[in-house]
Design a protein around this motif. Sequence first.
Motif, mmCIF file in Angstrom:
data_model
loop_
_atom_site.group_PDB
_atom_site.id
_atom_site.type_symbol
_atom_site.label_atom_id
_atom_site.label_comp_id
_atom_site.label_asym_id
_atom_site.label_seq_id
_atom_site.Cartn_x
_atom_site.Cartn_y
_atom_site.Cartn_z
ATOM 1 N N UNK A 188 53.651 39.068 57.850
ATOM 2 C CA UNK A 188 53.899 38.166 57.078
ATOM 3 C C UNK A 188 53.369 38.319 56.082
ATOM 4 N N UNK A 189 53.416 38.689 54.599
ATOM 5 C CA UNK A 189 53.143 38.898 53.568
ATOM 6 C C UNK A 189 52.970 38.343 52.180
ATOM 7 N N UNK A 190 52.219 38.438 51.503
ATOM 8 C CA UNK A 190 53.343 38.206 49.763
ATOM 9 C C UNK A 190 53.031 40.111 49.371
ATOM 10 N N UNK A 191 54.092 40.573 48.734
ATOM 11 C CA UNK A 191 54.208 41.370 47.817
ATOM 12 C C UNK A 191 54.050 40.707 46.810
ATOM 13 N N UNK A 192 52.510 41.878 46.369
ATOM 14 C CA UNK A 192 52.177 41.102 44.689
ATOM 15 C C UNK A 192 52.581 42.382 43.631
ATOM 16 N N UNK A 193 52.948 41.565 41.696
ATOM 17 C CA UNK A 193 52.937 42.503 41.090
ATOM 18 C C UNK A 193 51.935 42.524 40.140
ATOM 19 N N UNK A 194 50.959 43.753 39.931
ATOM 20 C CA UNK A 194 50.148 43.598 38.894
ATOM 21 C C UNK A 194 50.721 45.059 37.961
ATOM 22 N N UNK A 195 49.983 44.709 36.488
ATOM 23 C CA UNK A 195 50.229 44.745 35.216
ATOM 24 C C UNK A 195 48.576 46.184 35.404
ATOM 25 N N UNK A 196 48.809 47.496 35.437
ATOM 26 C CA UNK A 196 48.064 48.195 35.634
ATOM 27 C C UNK A 196 47.244 48.583 34.508
ATOM 28 N N UNK A 197 45.868 47.792 34.495
ATOM 29 C CA UNK A 197 44.294 47.546 33.779
ATOM 30 C C UNK A 197 43.351 47.348 34.714
ATOM 31 N N UNK A 198 42.039 48.051 34.081
ATOM 32 C CA UNK A 198 40.921 48.489 34.756
ATOM 33 C C UNK A 198 39.604 47.224 33.677
ATOM 34 N N UNK A 199 38.469 47.064 34.614
ATOM 35 C CA UNK A 199 37.942 45.715 34.491
ATOM 36 C C UNK A 199 36.516 47.042 33.616
ATOM 37 N N UNK A 200 37.111 46.793 32.059
ATOM 38 C CA UNK A 200 35.702 47.784 31.192
ATOM 39 C C UNK A 200 34.635 46.431 31.240
#
Length: 819
Positions: A188-200
């Motif tokens: 059981x899982x979530x497939x999650x999306x993200x925009x590549x971005x760094x915590x600067x």
Amino acid sequence: MSKNLILFTKILLLTPLFALANGPDGKDLKKLSYPSLKGIPTGEKVTCSPDPLVNYRWKSPDADDDLEVYTQKPVSVTCDEPVNMKAKGNSDLTITGACNIMFDFGQVNAGWLEFECDDMPATVECSISEFNEPAVFNLGSEHPVKTAEPKQYGKTYRLELNKQLYEGVRFAWIHLKDVSRKFRIRNVRLVCQTKPVNYEGSFNSNNDELNRIWYTAAYTVRLNLLKDYFGAILMERSDRHSWTGDAHTSQAAALVAFGNYDFVRKNILYTAEQFNGILSYSLYWVQSLLDYYQYTGDQSLLDSLCNNACNKLDIAYQHYEHSPSVSFYGWDERLGAGFENPNCKETHTAYKMLSIQTWKRFAKAMNDCGRQDLSRKYETYADEKQQQLQCSPDWQEGLDIFAASDAVNAGVVSPEDVSSLWKNVYSDRLQRVSYSPFNQYFVINALARLGRYGEAMNTIDDCWGGQLRYGATTFFEVFRPSWNLCKLEDNDAPVNNQCGYTSFTHPWSAGVAKWLSEEILGVKPETPGFKTFTVCPHLTSGLTRIDGTVPTPHGKIRVYMDVKEGKGSLSVPAGTTGRLAIPLMGAGNIEIKMDGQTVQPEKKNATHVYLPVLNDGLHTFSFSYDRPAESPVVEEDINYCYPASTVKEDTLTQGNWKGVYGSKGYVLFSYDGEGAHRTKLPKQCQSIICQREENSRYMNTASDKRALVSNLENDESRSLGAITTFDPQVCRQTITIDVDYRHDKPYKISLYFVDWDNNGRRSAIELFDLQDKRILSPVHMVRNYEMGRYVTFEVNQPVRIRICQVRGANAACSALFLD
């Protein structure tokens, strides 16, 4: 099935945070359009952040990068029939009978639910939600009810509720019926999306709540970064598109948290030509452009959009005196409750002040760019309107928190008027809190300009700290602190009202991150692109240590300061200069050493001493006060004061109201037919007006004790109707009742609720002063009113009652009584 109505056995077991993006049966999946996660966990772990990717870093992330996907495992699993489920970990389950299984993934995610099953001997449905019950949203969304049969791809089952797949998911459910034999559910899982971005950027202090607020705001924005623009909302309810001006505070937070300037630039261009009819949003777009220019020094974008900005500013000038409908300024009751009545005085005055502020900001930017012609033009606009205000010494009378804050931010409040403005508008902590965290950002900006940092910190605690106490891992579209008084559990279903079905992940709530970086960490650009900058921390309310970074085009500015230890450091990027201010913390004098050498302050005011300009490099400093450092005293009552806080409930009287309620008057809604209210009003009651309601009359009421007995003497017949909300129409999840009862002493208003068809209705009541729309009482939740429930308030003025849907088909109120 509602979490609040069934018994769960909790199984809390540690699980790996991430698994392979496509899982062991990935070959059976319908092909995803996004690649797997390319970021790697090389950054600093931040325990106060809800973001599972906070320490992930990408090499040179770019605005044109595609979205990437990763998987998230649940942190807990619960079941309403424990004997029918055995769990190995939180995502490997053996099922022996019908049950409803709930998974908590620990924080809201932008994703979709999947699991594996070799052979499904049961009827299966799945649900998802940002709060602790399966979500339901309005018409217009692709799938308003967030419960459906999952799609099957080989051995993999996926809940697909819209073409983009993702929703805001913290909680998910698997509902199993007609189980014919024992079987297993895996992975059981979530497939999650993200925009590549760094915590600067970063923020750390000795106040754990502030740290959580900064990182929660940043996470709220990151979840809504789509492939090509800033998204507006996670739950699909038909309004995910990015509107001009709507992303103003989201972009502001992104500047300090991520420094993703190219993506902010892209969104400004994306929204440049839109117009949604909201006049203030056009000015917020100009302010976003100016924020971007101030943080990056990118004059090329400012030049390319100059005519666009001038057009928006000229329209504001044309509208200043004879503005058309402002359409929308915020969800707060004092701002016309969103789209309900935006043409109130407060809204129009706030729009005027916002216009002056934006003309001034744009004039300064044009002067920096060498466009003196445009600088003079918009400075003239601002001067003309400001002089008009000065010719009317009573122009501040009747201002509330929003118009006053926009006036302060515009710099039109004279020093001699600050004291009276504070007393009349800001001194009440309860009334300083906006219903919209979007609008709250401008309020705390005004508090900073007034030097009221202690009160600003209290307001941040009320608004954003209150959301954390509610259980938030992302910040909400709207919020009232009193939600925490009426919740049964963390992450309860929220109040749905004039904003429609409430979003729990709304990036316009994130402006507080920029405020904390600029005002508490104290880092602000003095010239565009941080060529020169100031660091002026404002430490108050027990806040004695700060440590954080702000990204700039030249590199990171890092600030560390501990006023108790009397030491700190400042990293000045190459090619820039910085000016440091050290807070006095109540001391009269201070001795300072910079890089081991004694230095004399260049200037001093009531709160800080300012040091000579520092060139690039790492500088360490130490300081000592002539007496122990102390936090400035905040001269206000830190407790709320609700004018109408007494509320009573009655479940015994049911329909037998005569002699118990209504001694001064009543309205029996739809008693004689749909919309045919049976009414008796005292002479002191000018009117009782319902708005945005639908009318219903129930059948077969004659022998039902929940139905209201007739008001006529010797008539024991019964009838029951109701006014209800227009669920699930867009933004129709609320009704108002304006009671203009001008009595010379306190009186009681009682509302009678009946959930006639046992639909699981749960409703919320808000009470406001009818004239100024200030809130009078904590939000009151009406639960379990199947058998009839009276709710009684004691008030001493004309009031507006707002009844809001929370759960069930709609909110339904059957009568109002005066005593």
